[in-house]
Design an enzyme around this catalytic site. Structure first.
Site, mmCIF file in Angstrom:
data_model
loop_
_atom_site.group_PDB
_atom_site.id
_atom_site.type_symbol
_atom_site.label_atom_id
_atom_site.label_comp_id
_atom_site.label_asym_id
_atom_site.label_seq_id
_atom_site.Cartn_x
_atom_site.Cartn_y
_atom_site.Cartn_z
ATOM 1 N N ASN A 27 0.847 -1.192 0.000
ATOM 2 C CA ASN A 27 0.000 0.000 0.000
ATOM 3 C C ASN A 27 0.873 1.229 0.000
ATOM 4 O O ASN A 27 1.959 1.251 0.564
ATOM 5 C CB ASN A 27 -0.941 0.009 1.213
ATOM 6 C CG ASN A 27 -0.320 0.672 2.422
ATOM 7 O OD1 ASN A 27 -0.311 1.901 2.543
ATOM 8 N ND2 ASN A 27 0.234 -0.124 3.328
ATOM 9 N N LEU A 62 -0.742 8.207 4.347
ATOM 10 C CA LEU A 62 -1.254 8.880 5.545
ATOM 11 C C LEU A 62 -2.441 9.792 5.291
ATOM 12 O O LEU A 62 -2.493 10.913 5.799
ATOM 13 C CB LEU A 62 -0.121 9.684 6.222
ATOM 14 C CG LEU A 62 1.021 8.861 6.795
ATOM 15 C CD1 LEU A 62 2.208 9.742 7.141
ATOM 16 C CD2 LEU A 62 0.572 8.090 8.032
ATOM 17 N N ASN A 93 4.542 7.001 14.930
ATOM 18 C CA ASN A 93 5.091 6.369 13.730
ATOM 19 C C ASN A 93 6.242 7.218 13.198
ATOM 20 O O ASN A 93 6.023 8.350 12.770
ATOM 21 C CB ASN A 93 3.956 6.253 12.699
ATOM 22 C CG ASN A 93 4.436 5.807 11.344
ATOM 23 O OD1 ASN A 93 5.533 5.289 11.192
ATOM 24 N ND2 ASN A 93 3.596 6.010 10.337
ATOM 25 N N CYS A 121 7.780 8.015 8.474
ATOM 26 C CA CYS A 121 7.548 8.945 7.363
ATOM 27 C C CYS A 121 8.753 9.844 7.135
ATOM 28 O O CYS A 121 9.542 10.092 8.040
ATOM 29 C CB CYS A 121 6.282 9.751 7.584
ATOM 30 S SG CYS A 121 5.982 10.148 9.276
ATOM 31 N N LYS A 180 6.779 3.577 16.959
ATOM 32 C CA LYS A 180 6.586 2.527 15.956
ATOM 33 C C LYS A 180 7.750 2.528 14.976
ATOM 34 O O LYS A 180 7.996 3.520 14.284
ATOM 35 C CB LYS A 180 5.257 2.728 15.215
ATOM 36 C CG LYS A 180 4.948 1.604 14.226
ATOM 37 C CD LYS A 180 3.498 1.629 13.776
ATOM 38 C CE LYS A 180 3.211 0.575 12.726
ATOM 39 N NZ LYS A 180 1.815 0.559 12.300
ATOM 40 N N GLY A 240 3.123 -7.517 12.182
ATOM 41 C CA GLY A 240 3.704 -7.835 10.871
ATOM 42 C C GLY A 240 3.235 -9.214 10.461
ATOM 43 O O GLY A 240 3.768 -10.217 10.934
ATOM 44 N N GLY A 246 -2.793 -6.405 11.180
ATOM 45 C CA GLY A 246 -2.937 -5.369 10.164
ATOM 46 C C GLY A 246 -3.668 -5.829 8.926
ATOM 47 O O GLY A 246 -4.898 -5.915 8.897
#
Lengths: 243, 305
Positions: free
Chosen positions: B69, B73, B128, B131, B166, B244, B266
């Protein structure tokens, strides 16, 4: 949305690379034409979203074109095979706003959702004209089925091998319609959008992750804000579309 | 009776199963299908300071036993999340939720965390750091111990709730990043985020996703995730949320044996919307099968002896 196990009752080729699959199962969550189902196939991680062609009392009919490995696997499924399917996905077409003389335009595998829509509009007493567009004669399907429903049917082929030569928009001339509904490849949707003289509803396609609004994989921008093709679509109204 | 409860920095969860951020939206789609209060908790859609549409489509590609994917965000921004999503969520989820936060600068992380820290519904903040850092030339905060340290420190300074960082698996040594986060005061760690991957369409001969590359997730990545949780567990003394490719009760047990105190699910949610419910329901039988009475007692069990 509902998850259920459906049984394949028939799976046959109806045109070049195009198959019709009939299944038995709980169709109670399918509430509008233009909705789709998402099918789990053995050996594939993601489900396959396929638009609903027709559904009635536990019988689901799908028409799909073999375009990749997933649909190729589908084409080989025998009667009696059980499939895990999510049903009732997407918003579907709203028939309340159609007026007396709706025009339906389906291109290729955009034709199937027009069938259930046509049936519903006719049941509502409307005077329905359907334009079915294909590349060539060997790919044409469902002309007779639409006629049998009682709609006026025009067929176009890009190479002129059957019906009117050209695209669905070439058959729009002279038709007096109150509203339009369409489904097909994006260039066709855009051409219909540009040529149409009334409001209408257009069904879009996008690569999906989940198909039920969770992953944001199929988002698009509209004049009414960001939308998820799978959940807030696949049907968008003409006025909100940003090309 | 088996005991499924686990603890995350003072937060007691009925069971270790948590839908991972980005695969569960804000919960509503799933609440239509089952009572999501059976979940241990859930990590909501990654939230940034400003609203984001995300990347161009196509954003999704299929892989063997997984998917890619590149959503990028997409979210309505922290203000709207607090004003609109959290009140809506309160109606269908009554447990403390995990606020997943992303940013492109230190300032964005700080602003976002500061705001979410004030929300009663939020039990834990998950930061997270995968990014790209706009001020660091586009390199991810999560690929360098120094910037991971910096983000953790800055976020800890403005929050009272437990902060879990994360981690990205797309690094040379994930244990170094983990250690830097622990040193900066992180209360725990979540790992792993997606693996950078891509697919090329043979018909068009071009990448399938518009952004060319994306995050690879799903069953296929489970062994990689498990290995990283195992390695990080040996390096740090703070709790780990393992994730995961988890898609069964057995995977949950395996992840906990590697060192996870709780487990996120997920991509499995996207193909089976009942995945978390199914895992929670099958956990007791799986525990009995492997002679486990109290789930939290097996955390890190694979490291003993």
């Amino acid at each position: 949305m509902k998850q259920g196990i459906f049984t394949v009752t028939e799976n046959r080729k109806i045109a070049s690379s195009v198959f019709e699959m009939t299944l038995a199962g709980d169709t109670s969550d399918i509430t509008a034409p233009g909705q789709f189902v998402n099918i789990q196939l053995d050996g594939f991680f993601l489900r396959r979203p396929i638009s609903v062609c027709d559904c009635e009392d536990g019988t689901l009919r799908l028409i799909y074109k073999v375009v990749g490995k997933g649909t190729e696997a589908m084409s080989g499924l025998a009667s009696g095979t059980g499939l895990d399917i999510l049903t009732g996905l997407g918003n579907g077409y709203n028939t309340e706003v159609s007026g007396d003389r709706p025009l339906l335009l389906g291109g290729g595998v955009g034709v199937p959702p027009m069938y259930m829509l046509c049936k519903k509009l006719l049941a509502e007493g409307k005077d329905v004209t359907v334009i079915l567009g294909f590349n060539t004669e060997s790919e044409v399907f469902y002309e007779e089925e639409f006629k049998a429903l009682g709609a006026k049917v025009l067929v176009t082929t890009a190479d002129g091998s059957k019906g009117i030569k050209g695209f669905v928009t070439d058959a729009m001339n002279g038709i007096d319609y109150t509203y339009f509904y369409t489904c097909g490849p994006e260039p066709m949707l855009k051409a219909v959008y540009n040529k149409s003289t009334t409001s209408g509803q257009l069904s879009f396609e996008e690569r999906m992750g989940c198909g039920f609004g969770a992953c944001m994989g199929c988002s698009c921008k509209t004049k009414y804000g960001n939308k998820r093709i799978c959940k807030d679509g696949p049907v968008l109204v003409k006025e909100e579309i940003i090309w | 009776m088996v005991d499924l409860s686990v603890n995350l920095s003072g937060l007691t969860l009925d069971n270790p199963v948590i839908p991972a951020s980005g695969t569960f939206g804000f919960g509503y789609e799933f609440a239509e299908l089952y009572d999501i209060n059976i979940l241990g908790s859930f990590s909501f859609k990654g939230t940034t300071r400003d609203p984001r549409f995300g990347n161009p489509t196509p954003r999704i590609a299929e892989c063997e036993s997984g998917m890619i994917n590149s959503v990028g965000l997409q979210n309505p921004g922290v203000e709207k999340v607090i004003a609109e999503e959290l009140p809506k969520l309160k109606k269908c989820f009554h447990k403390p939720v995990i606020a997943n936060v992303s940013g492109f600068s230190l300032d964005e992380y700080v602003t976002c965390c500061e705001k979410l820290d004030k929300e009663d519904q939020v039990g834990l903040i998950e930061v997270n750091i995968s990014c790209p850092n706009v001020h660091g030339g586009g390199m991810s905060f999560g690929v360098c111990p120094d910037s991971a340290f910096e983000v953790t420190k800055a976020v800890k300074a403005v929050t009272k709730k437990p902060v879990y960082i994360k981690l990205s698996p797309n690094v040379t040594d994930i244990t170094e990043i983990a250690a830097a986060c622990e040193e900066a005061g992180a209360d725990g760690l979540s790992l792993i985020n997606t693996l950078l991957g891509m697919r090329i369409d043979l018909k068009t001969k071009k990448p399938v996703v518009a952004n060319k590359m994306g995050g690879f997730s799903g069953k296929a990545i489970f062994p990689v995730a498990l290995r990283m949780v195992y390695q990080v567990y040996e390096k740090v003394n703070i709790p780990i949320i393992g994730m995961g490719g988890v898609s069964s009760a057995e995977d949950v047990i395996e992840m906990m044996l590697a060192g996870a105190s709780a487990v996120q699910v997920g991509a499995a949610n996207l193909v089976n919307p009942y995945a978390c419910r199914d895992i929670i329901e099958s956990l007791p039988a799986a525990m009995e099968k492997y002679n486990i009475k109290t789930l939290k007692e097996i955390i890190g069990g694979a490291h003993n002896g």
